[in-house]
Design a protein around this motif. Structure first.
Motif, short mmCIF file in Angstrom:
data_model
loop_
_atom_site.label_atom_id
_atom_site.label_comp_id
_atom_site.label_asym_id
_atom_site.label_seq_id
_atom_site.Cartn_x
_atom_site.Cartn_y
_atom_site.Cartn_z
N LEU A 131 0.82 -1.21 0.00
CA LEU A 131 0.00 0.00 0.00
C LEU A 131 0.86 1.27 0.00
CD1 LEU A 131 -2.79 -1.02 2.55
CD2 LEU A 131 -2.99 -0.83 0.06
N SER A 267 -1.35 9.23 -1.68
CA SER A 267 -2.74 8.78 -1.80
C SER A 267 -3.25 8.19 -0.48
CB SER A 267 -2.85 7.72 -2.90
OG SER A 267 -2.15 6.54 -2.53
N LYS A 269 -4.23 5.17 -0.10
CA LYS A 269 -3.56 3.87 0.03
C LYS A 269 -2.21 4.02 0.71
CE LYS A 269 -5.51 1.37 -3.94
NZ LYS A 269 -5.17 0.75 -5.25
N ASN A 270 -1.45 5.04 0.28
CA ASN A 270 -0.12 5.26 0.86
C ASN A 270 -0.21 5.59 2.36
OD1 ASN A 270 0.83 7.05 -2.15
ND2 ASN A 270 0.95 4.88 -1.71
N GLY A 273 -0.97 2.52 4.20
CA GLY A 273 0.23 1.69 4.19
C GLY A 273 1.23 2.10 5.25
#
Length: 287
Positions: A131, A267, A269-270, A273
């Motif tokens: 991610l 993002s 997701k990042n 993560g």
């Protein structure tokens, strides 16, 4: 723990330097070659004990150094090719997810501990790596196959696994610098062969810019390997735990540096993560 932290910081430094290589249009192959020469020189200059160069081929770790040196150069090309054919995100994820290989061998070769907490931490860390590494790229790679990412995954895992095996079986603490220097020297030899082959096809000047770039890269590259080996030699620190924390730590710090220094897009997701990565590291460390 200090060696592990230093390894993460110097490895992240490599990420920053490669970013600037792209900005200043550095010939990466030439810079990599110079970098290996610098790392070789540092390894021999900082040797913990006196030695003769003629004795190096007789050392029990020499064949391991040859194998690793060849892998270093090969995986560099596979990584560059993967980034070009499949995208930077795929290359990043494939390289970092390879941590499962040394973790697997650490458990089965060295009888390292396996607990539910540790397994949970590693799984969370792997999800976090994916991610945090994946980026939304503008270009698509519809025709790209899986061969290159698989080779990158296996090759990156083979480097960490072999490094651990050679360190455990053949490298005394007082020979870490000599071993590291020899490893980089062998990589420089293979890099030189590739440069010579390319020069036959197309002659170009080496360039002062590439030499300076190689020197700048060589210092953190040398220390990233030396500190990783020293961390592996720390008693009570299992390699499955160390490699997980090391790889995930590099992803976290590199992501943060990319945001702060290079204004990279971050993002949802990042963000998830990075949070999961921190949780994964804490769980693995506790286990």
């Amino acid at each position: 723990m200090i060696y592990l932290l230093l390894s993460i910081l110097f490895s992240t430094g490599l990420f920053v330097i490669f970013k600037y290589f792209g900005i200043y249009k550095v010939d990466i192959l030439k810079a990599i070659f110079v970098n290996y020469i610098v790392a070789l020189s540092m390894g021999f200059a900082f040797a913990e004990k006196s030695f003769s160069v003629t004795e190096i081929p007789k050392q029990p770790w020499f064949l391991g150094a040859v194998f690793l040196g060849a892998l270093f150069v090969s995986i560099f090309f596979v990584m560059a090719k993967t980034a070009h054919e499949n995208g930077v995100s795929v290359a990043s994820v494939a390289g970092k997810m390879s941590v499962v290989i040394p973790v697997f061998f650490g458990v089965f070769l060295y009888n390292e501990s396996v607990t539910i907490l540790k397994i949970a931490g590693i799984i969370i860390a792997l999800i976090a790596v994916y991610l945090a590494s994946v980026k939304e790229e503008k270009t698509t790679h519809k025709n790209a196959g899986l061969l290159l990412p698989i080779l990158l995954f296996l090759g990156s895992g083979a480097i960490d696994t072999t490094l651990k095996y050679v360190e455990v079986t053949h490298v005394p603490k007082e020979e870490v610098s000599v071993f590291s220097g020899s490893l980089f020297g062998i990589a420089a030899f293979f890099g030189l062969i590739i440069l010579l082959v390319k020069s036959i096809k197309k002659r170009t000047s080496f360039g002062v810019k590439n030499i300076i770039a190689g020197i700048v890269l060589g210092v953190p590259n040398y220390y990233s390997i030396v500190f990783l080996i020293k961390a592996l030699q720390t008693k009570g620190f299992e390699s499955s735990t160390l490699f997980t924390i090391n790889n995930v730590g590099i992803v976290i710090v590199s992501t943060l540096v990319g945001i702060l220094l290079f204004k990279e897009q971050f993002s949802v997701k990042n963000k998830i993560g990075v949070v999961l990565a921190i949780i994964g590291i804490v769980i693995v460390a506790m286990a």
